[in-house]
Each structure stands twice: as structure tokens, then as C-alpha cells.
Write an enzyme that holds these catalytic residues in place. Structure first.
Site, PDB file in Angstrom:
ATOM      1  N   LYS A 170       1.741   0.968 -12.448  1.00  0.00           N
ATOM      2  CA  LYS A 170       2.918   0.204 -12.865  1.00  0.00           C
ATOM      3  C   LYS A 170       2.480  -1.082 -13.563  1.00  0.00           C
ATOM      4  O   LYS A 170       1.951  -1.985 -12.920  1.00  0.00           O
ATOM      5  CB  LYS A 170       3.787  -0.106 -11.637  1.00  0.00           C
ATOM      6  CG  LYS A 170       4.301   1.153 -10.937  1.00  0.00           C
ATOM      7  CD  LYS A 170       4.982   0.848  -9.626  1.00  0.00           C
ATOM      8  CE  LYS A 170       5.457   2.127  -8.943  1.00  0.00           C
ATOM      9  NZ  LYS A 170       6.082   1.888  -7.624  1.00  0.00           N
TER      10      LYS A 170
ATOM     11  N   SER B 146       7.615   3.050  -2.700  1.00  0.00           N
ATOM     12  CA  SER B 146       6.584   3.687  -1.872  1.00  0.00           C
ATOM     13  C   SER B 146       5.442   2.719  -1.605  1.00  0.00           C
ATOM     14  O   SER B 146       4.829   2.211  -2.545  1.00  0.00           O
ATOM     15  CB  SER B 146       6.030   4.928  -2.595  1.00  0.00           C
ATOM     16  OG  SER B 146       5.739   4.614  -3.951  1.00  0.00           O
TER      17      SER B 146
ATOM     18  N   ALA C 268       1.720   2.485   0.045  1.00  0.00           N
ATOM     19  CA  ALA C 268       0.619   3.373   0.427  1.00  0.00           C
ATOM     20  C   ALA C 268       0.422   3.399   1.933  1.00  0.00           C
ATOM     21  O   ALA C 268       0.147   4.452   2.524  1.00  0.00           O
ATOM     22  CB  ALA C 268      -0.669   2.919  -0.264  1.00  0.00           C
TER      23      ALA C 268
ATOM     24  N   LYS D 179       9.639  -4.718 -11.619  1.00  0.00           N
ATOM     25  CA  LYS D 179      10.007  -5.039 -10.231  1.00  0.00           C
ATOM     26  C   LYS D 179       8.919  -5.871  -9.565  1.00  0.00           C
ATOM     27  O   LYS D 179       9.188  -6.645  -8.635  1.00  0.00           O
ATOM     28  CB  LYS D 179      10.312  -3.761  -9.440  1.00  0.00           C
ATOM     29  CG  LYS D 179       9.173  -2.737  -9.388  1.00  0.00           C
ATOM     30  CD  LYS D 179       8.251  -2.911  -8.213  1.00  0.00           C
ATOM     31  CE  LYS D 179       7.109  -1.915  -8.278  1.00  0.00           C
ATOM     32  NZ  LYS D 179       6.196  -2.017  -7.124  1.00  0.00           N
TER      33      LYS D 179
ATOM     34  N   ARG E 248       1.806  -6.478  -2.216  1.00  0.00           N
ATOM     35  CA  ARG E 248       0.857  -7.506  -2.678  1.00  0.00           C
ATOM     36  C   ARG E 248       1.567  -8.570  -3.496  1.00  0.00           C
ATOM     37  O   ARG E 248       1.222  -9.757  -3.443  1.00  0.00           O
ATOM     38  CB  ARG E 248      -0.221  -6.867  -3.547  1.00  0.00           C
ATOM     39  CG  ARG E 248      -1.074  -5.841  -2.872  1.00  0.00           C
ATOM     40  CD  ARG E 248      -2.059  -5.251  -3.869  1.00  0.00           C
ATOM     41  NE  ARG E 248      -2.504  -3.933  -3.434  1.00  0.00           N
ATOM     42  CZ  ARG E 248      -3.248  -3.129  -4.173  1.00  0.00           C
ATOM     43  NH1 ARG E 248      -3.631  -3.516  -5.379  1.00  0.00           N
ATOM     44  NH2 ARG E 248      -3.618  -1.947  -3.717  1.00  0.00           N
TER      45      ARG E 248
ATOM     46  N   VAL F 111      -6.077  -6.010  -6.966  1.00  0.00           N
ATOM     47  CA  VAL F 111      -5.285  -6.299  -8.160  1.00  0.00           C
ATOM     48  C   VAL F 111      -3.825  -6.542  -7.769  1.00  0.00           C
ATOM     49  O   VAL F 111      -3.242  -5.787  -6.989  1.00  0.00           O
ATOM     50  CB  VAL F 111      -5.371  -5.133  -9.164  1.00  0.00           C
ATOM     51  CG1 VAL F 111      -4.414  -5.345 -10.330  1.00  0.00           C
ATOM     52  CG2 VAL F 111      -6.806  -4.984  -9.676  1.00  0.00           C
TER      53      VAL F 111
ATOM     54  N   GLU G  69      -0.594  -6.535  -9.701  1.00  0.00           N
ATOM     55  CA  GLU G  69      -0.113  -6.161 -11.021  1.00  0.00           C
ATOM     56  C   GLU G  69       0.959  -7.104 -11.554  1.00  0.00           C
ATOM     57  O   GLU G  69       1.089  -7.310 -12.760  1.00  0.00           O
ATOM     58  CB  GLU G  69       0.423  -4.726 -11.011  1.00  0.00           C
ATOM     59  CG  GLU G  69      -0.640  -3.650 -10.924  1.00  0.00           C
ATOM     60  CD  GLU G  69      -1.412  -3.458 -12.234  1.00  0.00           C
ATOM     61  OE1 GLU G  69      -1.152  -4.185 -13.201  1.00  0.00           O
ATOM     62  OE2 GLU G  69      -2.277  -2.555 -12.263  1.00  0.00           O
TER      63      GLU G  69
END
Length: 347
Positions: A107, A140, A142, A193, A257, A281, A283
Site C-alpha cells: 500500500k 487486516s 498481520a 488510509k 505502525r 517501514v 508507509e
């Protein structure tokens, strides 16, 4: 029917999706850069850095040789950071089968070109592969998927056959997969988002409470739809799992995150310090940069994105940024909805 599947990338999301595939009795080979991580996955069936306290299926193996991982596979799932997507796709492209189904679950945008991930991948593979490319997105985490918590996601492609193949290989009793042909909307929603989640976390870090966060999420959805429709998305996509569903889970969960990064910024920490502490990371940071550039290029007003860009890259104080958002001039709430409806009916 069991298949041999390649997963490119062994971060938390790549590992979680490999676990879904293994739960469906597919033989999964993960490509990793780090030989030590490959050894860990193959010997102890763990990935402690990204998914601690999780035991992986013995059907999952890790390799560092891209050719060995990809050759002969009919389905290749790419799960790497957005800024690595072009280089990684170039690495795998010579080895993929002509009839392969490529699925990507990343994403974000490529910061230099401002292109979506499917656009980046399409430039590095054959036109036939590009036509079959599938986007995987939706609400979702992980950490929950790998523990088999009920999850619903979306796959999107211009090819109905490719969507159905991706749906078949991934879906199981705890991982439900819907299809949606609107790849532009799916990717715009999945990328933006993360920006709004940074803002939601920052609001929480400042102690502004639920009222402020609800307003930020709702107006954030309006921003996502505004840019998405300008770039050719179906506005109805933003009312579904790829849009509001992913926005809710990313803005309200401490697994996120981006939420955690925003929260620490709201508490007064500097971006470099936060990213170093995260160790993975985030994003939303690069996506904020890309979306701000896109808003200028497309002449689309994105006030939340603009505020976050100023906080992240221009040193604006987070509290001042939120106060300036609240102090903006009067506007009509339904303006974006009416505009979206009008755009939809002219499709």
C-alpha cells in the site's frame, strides 16, 4: 488443489499471507534478503523480528535466490515496501512463467513517479502479465491474520479470471476474500488510509479524545474519495472494505505502525527518532509526501494530508496543525458526497 506459490518479502504481512497459503495446504517459498532470516524460518519456523511468538507452518520455506523462488510458480505474491517495488519486480521478472498470476499486497506510491504499485509493476513485466495483475488490500493486521482471527480482504484486477484465481488460492474459513474490479480505488484507499492513521495516532498522542479522532477519520475518508475519484476510482469502493473498512482498522488499532508513529509524534517525539524506534517501514510517511505532491498536481484539496506533510517534513508543531484544521473556513459537509455521486453517475 495444492499449488506451489512464491511470496516475495518476509516482513510481517508477507509472512502472515504465507501462513494463510500454508493453511490452505499450498507449498510456499518466501524470498528473503537476509540469509539469517531464511535459516531461522527453515529451522525454527519462526520470524521473531516481524511476528514474535508465532510458529510458522513447515509448508513455508525461505530462500535468498530469486530465480529459485520464482521459477515454476504459477502464483507470485509480492509483499515488499513501496519504494523497493520497482527494483524487486525487475529482479523477479526474468524468471516468472508467462501465464503467472501476480498479486501485490503493498500500500503506497512510488515517491519519484507518484505512481501506484500496479502501475510500477506493469512497467516492469509483460503487457500480458500486467493485464492479469491483482491487488490485495483491505482491513487486516498481520498479527491477527497469522493467529487465524476472522479477517475479510479484497482482491482487485481488470481480469475477472485472475481475481477468481486469487480468491480461490487465499480464501478459507477465517480469511474471506471479496472481489472488486476497481484497482484504482482499491490502491488509492489502501495507500491514503495510512496518512489518516498517522493523523489519528497524532490526535490520540495529543490527548484530544474520541470526538476529534472520529472527525479526523470521517473527513479523512472524504479526502481519500476526493483524490480517488479525480484519479478515476469508483466512489463506491471507498464505502467498502478497501475504503472505510481499512481506514477504521488502521486508525483505531495499536497494531498499526502508522497509528503508533502518529501517536509518538503527538507526544512530542521527532520523526527520525520515531522511525528509528519503529525499526520497520512506516508507509504512511512516504505516502504523505506522495499524496501531497499528487494533490498539487491534480489540484485537489487535501487539508489533513497537507497538515501532516507540514508536521512530518516542515517542522510544524502537531498541536498547531490540528488547531489550524479546526479553524478552517466554513464548508458544506455533503459537498464531497454530492460530487462523488455526480461522478459515479457519469461513469
Amino acid at each position: 488443489m495444492s499449488k506451489q506459490v512464491a511470496v516475495i518479502g518476509a516482513g510481517s504481512w508477507g509472512t502472515a499471507l504465507a501462513s494463510v497459503l500454508a493453511a490452505n495446504h499450498h507449498q510456499v517459498t518466501i524470498w528473503v534478503r537476509d540469509p539469517k532470516l531464511a535459516h531461522e524460518i527453515n529451522t525454527t519456523h519462526t520470524n521473531h523480528k516481524y511476528l514474535p511468538d508465532v510458529t510458522l507452518s513447515p509448508l513455508i520455506r525461505a530462500e535468498t535466490d530469486m530465480q529459485q523462488v520464482v521459477t515454476g510458480k504459477k502464483i507470485v505474491l509480492i509483499v515488499v515496501p513501496s519504494q523497493a517495488m520497482r527494483d524487486v519486480t525487475r529482479m523477479l521478472a526474468p524468471y516468472v512463467e508467462p501465464d503467472v498470476i501476480l498479486i501485490h499486497a503493498t500500500k503506497g506510491f512510488e515517491i519519484e513517479s507518484l505512481k501506484r504499485m500496479s502501475e510500477v509493476i506493469s512497467e516492469e513485466v509483460t503487457p500480458e502479465m500486467a493485464e492479469r495483475l491483482v491487488v490485495l488490500t483491505g482491513p487486516s493486521h498481520a498479527e491477527e491474520v497469522v493467529r487465524k482471527s476472522p479477517t475479510t480482504i479484497v482482491v482487485s484486477s481488470a481480469s475477472e479470471e485472475s481475481m477468481m484465481q486469487a480468491q480461490d488460492v487465499l480464501m478459507n474459513p477465517y480469511f474471506r476474500v471479496y472481489t472488486n474490479p476497481d484497482t484504482v480505488g482499491a490502491e488509492i484507499a489502501g495507500a491514503l488510509k495510512n496518512i489518516i492513521a498517522l493523523g489519528a495516532g497524532m490526535s490520540d498522542g495529543l490527548g484530544f479524545g474520541d470526538n476529534a479522532k472520529a472527525a479526523l477519520i470521517t473527513r479523512g475518508l472524504a479526502e481519500i474519495g476526493r483524490l480517488g475519484v479525480k484519479l478515476g476510482a469508483n466512489p463506491l469502493t471507498f464505502a467498502g472494505l478497501a475504503g472505510v473498512g481499512d481506514l477504521i482498522v488502521t486508525c483505531t488499532s495499536k497494531h498499526s505502525r502508522n497509528w503508533r508513529t502518529g501517536y509518538m509524534l503527538g507526544q512530542g517525539k521527532k520523526l527520525d527518532e520515531v522511525l528509528q524506534q519503529m525499526g520497520m517501514v512506516v508507509e504512511g510517511v512516504r505516502t504523505t509526501q506522495a499524496a501531497y505532491a499528487l494533490s498539487t498536481r491534480e489540484d485537489v484539496e487535501l487539508p489533513i494530508t497537507k497538515m501532516l506533510y507540514q508536521v512530518l517534513f516542515e517542522g510544524k508543531d502537531p498541536r498547531q496543525g490540528v488547531e489550524e484544521l479546526m479553524g478552517r473556513g466554513r464548508t458544506f459537509e455533503m459537498e464531497d458526497i454530492v460530487r462523488a455521486q455526480n461522478n459515479f453517475y457519469t461513469f
